[in-house]
Design an enzyme around this catalytic site. Structure first.
Site, PDB file in Angstrom:
ATOM      1  CB  CYS A  51      -6.151  -8.831  -9.476  1.00 49.18           C
ATOM      2  SG  CYS A  51      -5.136  -7.758  -8.433  1.00 49.18           S
ATOM      3  CD  GLU A  94      -4.881 -10.924  -5.842  1.00 50.06           C
ATOM      4  OE1 GLU A  94      -4.326  -9.905  -5.373  1.00 50.06           O
ATOM      5  OE2 GLU A  94      -6.013 -11.296  -5.504  1.00 50.06           O
ATOM      6  CD  GLU A 132      -3.016  -1.221   2.140  1.00 52.02           C
ATOM      7  OE1 GLU A 132      -2.912  -0.480   3.143  1.00 52.02           O
ATOM      8  OE2 GLU A 132      -3.978  -1.993   1.955  1.00 52.02           O
TER       9      GLU A 132
HETATM   10  N1  THU Z   1      -6.161  -6.619  -2.132  1.00 52.87           N
HETATM   11  C1  THU Z   1      -5.330  -7.535  -2.698  1.00 52.87           C
HETATM   12  O1  THU Z   1      -4.096  -7.471  -2.527  1.00 52.87           O
HETATM   13  N2  THU Z   1      -5.879  -8.524  -3.432  1.00 52.87           N
HETATM   14  C2  THU Z   1      -7.213  -8.714  -3.600  1.00 52.87           C
HETATM   15  O2  THU Z   1      -7.600  -9.652  -4.278  1.00 52.87           O
HETATM   16  C3  THU Z   1      -8.168  -7.793  -2.981  1.00 52.87           C
HETATM   17  C4  THU Z   1      -7.592  -6.615  -2.311  1.00 52.87           C
HETATM   18  C5  THU Z   1      -5.578  -5.580  -1.292  1.00 52.87           C
HETATM   19  C6  THU Z   1      -5.630  -4.195  -1.842  1.00 52.87           C
HETATM   20  C7  THU Z   1      -5.541  -3.366  -0.567  1.00 52.87           C
HETATM   21  O3  THU Z   1      -4.181  -3.234  -0.199  1.00 52.87           O
HETATM   22  C8  THU Z   1      -6.234  -4.219   0.472  1.00 52.87           C
HETATM   23  O4  THU Z   1      -6.265  -5.533  -0.052  1.00 52.87           O
HETATM   24  C9  THU Z   1      -7.632  -3.780   0.787  1.00 52.87           C
HETATM   25  O5  THU Z   1      -8.386  -3.622  -0.369  1.00 52.87           O
END
Ligand code: THU
Length: 163
Positions: A115, A75, A64
């Site tokens: 993704c 992903e 993030e």
């Molecule tokens: N996130 C992922 O890394 N993969 C997913 O399939 C869904 C969401 C992350 C994005 C963000 O950092 C956090 O989860 C909350 O949305």
């Protein structure tokens, strides 16, 4: 006028104990790798681990950013690493797990729309379907045989061809 329908099936397991040893081991790795997420804003830690056709493993976690849209999902972190480290090698299976520090982590979540598009491109460029294993830190597990099943009527490179 015709109505077209789209349908896909996926497997639902009550827990990772019902999986084959190979699938369980990949999911266990994804659960462990959630610890490497950098998610100080959402506190939603996602871990992804892929087994490639050459037998190598590649990991990814969400990364993030204080400028929220700059963040990248687990992903896509994984897919970028795989494309760099093992160019043109297909991904056989990807396990995706999450640990929600502010809630439960006991049911599968599935990849976000961006993704899904990135998985579609990877699958196209390597000419190979990607099998997905989805779960939290415990509880049910979904297995989707082809990630493209999550992106009906997808947009891809072929759509950009001029003839
Ligand atoms: N996130 C992922 O890394 N993969 C997913 O399939 C869904 C969401 C992350 C994005 C963000 O950092 C956090 O989860 C909350 O949305």
């Amino acid at each position: 006028m015709n109505i077209e329908t789209y349908q896909f099936g996926y497997s639902v397991y009550e827990s990772s104990d019902e999986l084959s040893s190979e699938d369980k081991s990949l999911l266990d790795k994804a659960r462990v790798i959630t610890q490497k997420a950098y998610a100080p804003y959402s506190e939603f830690h996602v871990g992804a681990v892929a087994l490639l056709k050459n037998g190598e493993f590649v990991n990814g976690t969400n990364q993030e950013n204080a400028s929220y849209p700059v963040s990248i999902c687990a992903e896509r972190t994984l897919l970028s690493s795989a494309a760099m480290l093992h160019t043109d090698i297909p991904i056989d299976i990807m396990a995706i797990a999450y640990h929600n520090l502010n809630g439960k982590s006991d049911k599968p979540v599935s990849p976000c729309g961006m993704c899904r598009q990135a998985l579609h491109e990877y699958s196209q460029r390597t000419h190979s379907p990607i099998r997905l294993i989805l779960s939290g830190m415990e509880g049910k597990v979904f297995i989707i045989d082809h990630s493209d099943d999550l992106l009906p009527l997808s947009f891809g490179g072929d759509d950009l061809k001029t003839n």
